[in-house]
Scaffold this active site. Structure first.
Site, PDB file in Angstrom:
ATOM      1  N   TYR A 122      -2.253  -8.974  16.091  1.00  0.00           N
ATOM      2  CA  TYR A 122      -2.036  -8.485  15.403  1.00  0.00           C
ATOM      3  C   TYR A 122      -3.776  -7.746  15.444  1.00  0.00           C
ATOM      4  O   TYR A 122      -3.458  -6.393  15.299  1.00  0.00           O
ATOM      5  CB  TYR A 122      -2.467  -9.232  14.310  1.00  0.00           C
ATOM      6  CG  TYR A 122      -2.723  -8.187  12.238  1.00  0.00           C
ATOM      7  CD1 TYR A 122      -1.318  -7.612  11.754  1.00  0.00           C
ATOM      8  CD2 TYR A 122      -3.717  -8.211  12.133  1.00  0.00           C
ATOM      9  CE1 TYR A 122      -1.843  -6.162  10.746  1.00  0.00           C
ATOM     10  CE2 TYR A 122      -3.943  -7.199  11.572  1.00  0.00           C
ATOM     11  CZ  TYR A 122      -3.058  -5.932  10.335  1.00  0.00           C
ATOM     12  OH  TYR A 122      -2.997  -5.597   9.481  1.00  0.00           O
ATOM     13  N   VAL A 170      -6.060 -13.674  -0.195  1.00  0.00           N
ATOM     14  CA  VAL A 170      -6.613 -14.159  -1.419  1.00  0.00           C
ATOM     15  C   VAL A 170      -7.048 -13.877  -2.550  1.00  0.00           C
ATOM     16  O   VAL A 170      -6.803 -15.009  -4.187  1.00  0.00           O
ATOM     17  CB  VAL A 170      -8.263 -14.391  -0.809  1.00  0.00           C
ATOM     18  CG1 VAL A 170      -9.024 -13.926  -0.822  1.00  0.00           C
ATOM     19  CG2 VAL A 170      -8.628 -15.855  -1.625  1.00  0.00           C
ATOM     20  N   ARG A 225     -10.574 -22.267   7.168  1.00  0.00           N
ATOM     21  CA  ARG A 225      -9.030 -21.661   9.376  1.00  0.00           C
ATOM     22  C   ARG A 225      -9.592 -21.589  10.090  1.00  0.00           C
ATOM     23  O   ARG A 225     -10.684 -21.575  10.259  1.00  0.00           O
ATOM     24  CB  ARG A 225      -8.895 -20.438   8.044  1.00  0.00           C
ATOM     25  CG  ARG A 225      -7.290 -19.261   7.965  1.00  0.00           C
ATOM     26  CD  ARG A 225      -7.366 -18.495   7.565  1.00  0.00           C
ATOM     27  NE  ARG A 225      -7.019 -18.743   6.380  1.00  0.00           N
ATOM     28  CZ  ARG A 225      -6.884 -17.498   5.502  1.00  0.00           C
ATOM     29  NH1 ARG A 225      -6.858 -15.913   6.556  1.00  0.00           N
ATOM     30  NH2 ARG A 225      -6.090 -16.982   4.427  1.00  0.00           N
ATOM     31  N   LYS A 257      -2.755  -3.459  16.082  1.00  0.00           N
ATOM     32  CA  LYS A 257      -3.834  -2.098  16.159  1.00  0.00           C
ATOM     33  C   LYS A 257      -4.923  -1.509  15.819  1.00  0.00           C
ATOM     34  O   LYS A 257      -5.231  -0.123  16.315  1.00  0.00           O
ATOM     35  CB  LYS A 257      -4.714  -3.456  14.151  1.00  0.00           C
ATOM     36  CG  LYS A 257      -3.903  -3.669  13.326  1.00  0.00           C
ATOM     37  CD  LYS A 257      -2.823  -2.569  12.937  1.00  0.00           C
ATOM     38  CE  LYS A 257      -2.114  -2.501  11.789  1.00  0.00           C
ATOM     39  NZ  LYS A 257      -0.962  -1.905  10.959  1.00  0.00           N
ATOM     40  N   ASN A 280     -10.819  -5.218   3.405  1.00  0.00           N
ATOM     41  CA  ASN A 280      -9.488  -6.437   2.177  1.00  0.00           C
ATOM     42  C   ASN A 280      -8.858  -6.086   1.179  1.00  0.00           C
ATOM     43  O   ASN A 280      -9.885  -5.836   0.351  1.00  0.00           O
ATOM     44  CB  ASN A 280     -10.188  -7.798   2.512  1.00  0.00           C
ATOM     45  CG  ASN A 280      -9.991  -8.420   2.857  1.00  0.00           C
ATOM     46  OD1 ASN A 280     -10.827  -8.361   4.401  1.00  0.00           O
ATOM     47  ND2 ASN A 280      -9.247  -9.640   3.276  1.00  0.00           N
ATOM     48  N   ASP A 333      11.878   1.950   5.308  1.00  0.00           N
ATOM     49  CA  ASP A 333      11.478   0.987   5.489  1.00  0.00           C
ATOM     50  C   ASP A 333      13.031   0.126   5.034  1.00  0.00           C
ATOM     51  O   ASP A 333      14.033   0.779   4.909  1.00  0.00           O
ATOM     52  CB  ASP A 333      11.043   1.243   3.816  1.00  0.00           C
ATOM     53  CG  ASP A 333       9.985  -0.872   3.547  1.00  0.00           C
ATOM     54  OD1 ASP A 333       9.145  -0.130   2.675  1.00  0.00           O
ATOM     55  OD2 ASP A 333      10.462  -1.135   3.813  1.00  0.00           O
ATOM     56  N   ARG A 380     -16.381 -10.728   2.525  1.00  0.00           N
ATOM     57  CA  ARG A 380     -15.489 -10.030   2.390  1.00  0.00           C
ATOM     58  C   ARG A 380     -15.678  -8.820   1.691  1.00  0.00           C
ATOM     59  O   ARG A 380     -16.489  -8.377   0.612  1.00  0.00           O
ATOM     60  CB  ARG A 380     -13.982 -10.373   1.947  1.00  0.00           C
ATOM     61  CG  ARG A 380     -13.177 -11.560   2.448  1.00  0.00           C
ATOM     62  CD  ARG A 380     -12.698 -11.163   4.426  1.00  0.00           C
ATOM     63  NE  ARG A 380     -12.479 -12.366   5.534  1.00  0.00           N
ATOM     64  CZ  ARG A 380     -12.866 -13.472   5.591  1.00  0.00           C
ATOM     65  NH1 ARG A 380     -14.560 -13.486   5.630  1.00  0.00           N
ATOM     66  NH2 ARG A 380     -12.158 -13.971   6.516  1.00  0.00           N
ATOM     67  N   ILE A 386       0.769  -1.184   0.009  1.00  0.00           N
ATOM     68  CA  ILE A 386       0.055  -0.290   0.214  1.00  0.00           C
ATOM     69  C   ILE A 386       0.891   0.808   0.360  1.00  0.00           C
ATOM     70  O   ILE A 386       0.764   2.218  -0.674  1.00  0.00           O
ATOM     71  CB  ILE A 386      -0.844  -0.372   0.890  1.00  0.00           C
ATOM     72  CG1 ILE A 386      -1.828  -1.597   1.209  1.00  0.00           C
ATOM     73  CG2 ILE A 386      -1.465   1.353   1.410  1.00  0.00           C
ATOM     74  CD1 ILE A 386      -2.835  -1.686   1.951  1.00  0.00           C
TER      75      ILE A 386
HETATM   76  C1  UD2 Z   1      -7.699  -9.612   5.680  1.00  0.00           C
HETATM   77  C2  UD2 Z   1      -6.078  -9.030   6.324  1.00  0.00           C
HETATM   78  C3  UD2 Z   1      -5.629  -8.953   7.764  1.00  0.00           C
HETATM   79  C4  UD2 Z   1      -6.454  -8.338   8.416  1.00  0.00           C
HETATM   80  C5  UD2 Z   1      -7.694  -9.133   8.498  1.00  0.00           C
HETATM   81  C6  UD2 Z   1      -9.194  -8.775   9.624  1.00  0.00           C
HETATM   82  C7  UD2 Z   1      -5.086  -9.733   3.803  1.00  0.00           C
HETATM   83  C8  UD2 Z   1      -4.597 -10.518   3.331  1.00  0.00           C
HETATM   84  N1  UD2 Z   1      -5.910  -9.541   5.707  1.00  0.00           N
HETATM   85  O1  UD2 Z   1      -7.285 -11.334   6.472  1.00  0.00           O
HETATM   86  O2  UD2 Z   1      -4.826  -7.999   8.015  1.00  0.00           O
HETATM   87  O3  UD2 Z   1      -6.662  -7.466   8.686  1.00  0.00           O
HETATM   88  O4  UD2 Z   1      -8.618  -8.858   7.142  1.00  0.00           O
HETATM   89  O5  UD2 Z   1     -10.428  -9.467   9.560  1.00  0.00           O
HETATM   90  O6  UD2 Z   1      -6.113  -8.231   3.440  1.00  0.00           O
HETATM   91  N2  UD2 Z   1      -9.248 -18.501   1.678  1.00  0.00           N
HETATM   92  C9  UD2 Z   1      -9.004 -19.093   1.006  1.00  0.00           C
HETATM   93  N3  UD2 Z   1      -7.994 -20.185  -0.166  1.00  0.00           N
HETATM   94  C10 UD2 Z   1      -6.637 -18.999  -0.149  1.00  0.00           C
HETATM   95  C11 UD2 Z   1      -6.669 -17.869   1.204  1.00  0.00           C
HETATM   96  C12 UD2 Z   1      -7.352 -17.859   1.555  1.00  0.00           C
HETATM   97  O7  UD2 Z   1     -10.669 -19.770   1.261  1.00  0.00           O
HETATM   98  O8  UD2 Z   1      -6.087 -19.648  -0.842  1.00  0.00           O
HETATM   99  C13 UD2 Z   1     -10.239 -17.714   2.169  1.00  0.00           C
HETATM  100  C14 UD2 Z   1      -9.509 -17.204   3.877  1.00  0.00           C
HETATM  101  O9  UD2 Z   1     -10.030 -18.761   4.729  1.00  0.00           O
HETATM  102  C15 UD2 Z   1     -10.326 -16.309   3.919  1.00  0.00           C
HETATM  103  C16 UD2 Z   1     -10.739 -15.398   2.835  1.00  0.00           C
HETATM  104  O10 UD2 Z   1     -10.190 -16.409   2.427  1.00  0.00           O
HETATM  105  O11 UD2 Z   1     -12.330 -16.594   4.766  1.00  0.00           O
HETATM  106  C17 UD2 Z   1      -9.930 -14.097   3.146  1.00  0.00           C
HETATM  107  O12 UD2 Z   1      -8.667 -14.579   3.812  1.00  0.00           O
HETATM  108  P1  UD2 Z   1      -7.126 -14.061   3.684  1.00  0.00           P
HETATM  109  O13 UD2 Z   1      -5.655 -14.379   4.514  1.00  0.00           O
HETATM  110  O14 UD2 Z   1      -7.363 -12.597   2.104  1.00  0.00           O
HETATM  111  O15 UD2 Z   1      -7.905 -12.050   4.577  1.00  0.00           O
HETATM  112  P2  UD2 Z   1      -8.662 -12.294   6.055  1.00  0.00           P
HETATM  113  O16 UD2 Z   1      -9.813 -11.662   5.944  1.00  0.00           O
HETATM  114  O17 UD2 Z   1      -8.574 -12.920   6.506  1.00  0.00           O
END
Ligand code: UD2
Length: 301
Positions: free
Chosen positions: A140, A182, A264, A144, A169, A33, A206, A15
């Site tokens: 985390y 994801v 997860r 935050k 996200n 950085d 999301r 970002i």
């Molecule tokens: C996001 C943020 C994290 C935090 C969080 C707060 C990102 C990368 N991470 O985590 O920093 O702010 O929100 O709640 O933006 N998934 C799949 N297959 C894959 C990978 C992921 O199905 O190969 C699913 C995963 O199980 C989840 C969703 O996609 O239900 C989003 O996963 P993520 O890791 O992109 O982001 P998130 O929402 O867990």
């Protein structure tokens, strides 16, 4: 904004580097950085780079001298790493953030910080407004949330103009690596015609927000009179992970199958932002729909 001296911490990261590109050349831009995940090639020539850790007070002092605004984006962004190493992530995400706030006090600089939807944990309402209860589910998220609250406290106690942006996200170009989210994972799988791995039933949702919209929110936060506030930055639209997998498969003309894996542990079921405060107060309006954002990622534009 123009003719300001600004510091972007984490300015070589995902970002941060997009923000740097938007600030330069109208402003004097500095970047602090440590290049642990950021990349020097993301930075324009004219930027002054201080290579160092965000928790190194000397590096921070050097980078922040005389600045008008600090955009604080340096962080350990992996939620799972914060679970494995809570103290180490606390050092980067919270201790170092306090150094940034203290430095801003010295310089009398405005501070815009990257907060997160993680402050809400499992949202108590949907779409979730800033006034909803906060109950993070990871170190985390706790870090935050504390940062987010410190920014308000610094405005109250020391009259420092601060803004916290709670990103939902985020996605877009340059998001890569093992903790990248994801959309970049699915895109990589689809391009390689490998199975797209949906975790769980894929009905979880999301609020995906394009990095260019985050950049515009930062620029609005840099001038707003409504400081000492946190703002949700998302689109207000929720998309299921299953739908996302199909969108990406179609956009890439991929032969990938969509497979389901274990969900997860502790996954948030639904997450979506109520962005009315950011709309009303910052004039924030998301411009990039998920379809367009994915299309431009696929085309590499
Ligand atoms: C996001 C943020 C994290 C935090 C969080 C707060 C990102 C990368 N991470 O985590 O920093 O702010 O929100 O709640 O933006 N998934 C799949 N297959 C894959 C990978 C992921 O199905 O190969 C699913 C995963 O199980 C989840 C969703 O996609 O239900 C989003 O996963 P993520 O890791 O992109 O982001 P998130 O929402 O867990």
């Amino acid at each position: 904004i123009r003719d300001k001296t600004v510091l972007v911490t984490g300015g070589a990261g995902f970002i941060g580097s997009h923000l740097v590109a938007a600030l330069e050349p109208r402003n004097e831009v500095r970047v602090l950085d440590n290049f642990s995940s950021g990349d020097r090639s993301h930075l324009p020539e004219a930027v002054t780079v201080v290579e160092g850790d965000i928790h190194d007070p000397i590096a921070l002092q050097q980078a922040a001298r005389g600045v008008d605004i600090i955009f604080h984006h340096a962080a350990m962004v992996s939620v799972s790493q914060s679970v494995d190493a809570p103290r180490r992530s606390n050092e980067t995400n919270l201790d170092a953030s306090l150094l940034v706030l203290e430095q801003a006090r010295q310089e009398d600089a405005r501070v815009v910080v990257a907060s997160s939807a993680a402050v809400y944990g499992h949202p108590s309402e949907l779409p979730v407004p800033e006034t909803a209860s906060t109950d993070p589910t990871s170190p985390y998220g706790v870090q935050k949330l504390a940062l987010d609250q410190y920014t308000r406290l610094y405005e109250d106690l020391y009259d420092l103009p601060t803004v916290a942006l709670r990103y939902f996200n985020a996605y877009g170009p340059r998001q890569q690596g093992p903790y990248s989210g994801v959309i970049s994972t699915f895109l990589e799988q689809a391009r390689a015609d490998e199975p797209i791995t949906v975790e769980g039933d894929g009905e979880q949702t999301r609020d995906f927000v394009h990095v260019s919209d985050l950049v515009r929110a930062n620029l609005q936060a840099a001038t707003t009179d409504n400081v000492g506030e946190a703002y949700n930055i998302g689109t207000g639209t929720r998309t299921s992970i299953r739908e996302l997998a199909e969108l990406i498969r179609d956009a890439t003309d991929s032969a990938s199958s969509i497979v389901h894996q274990e969900s997860r542990p502790g996954d948030i079921r639904h997450s979506g932002a109520d962005i009315s405060r950011a709309k009303r107060t910052l004039g924030f309006e998301p411009r990039v729909s998920l379809e367009c954002g994915i299309q431009s990622l696929v085309e590499g534009t």
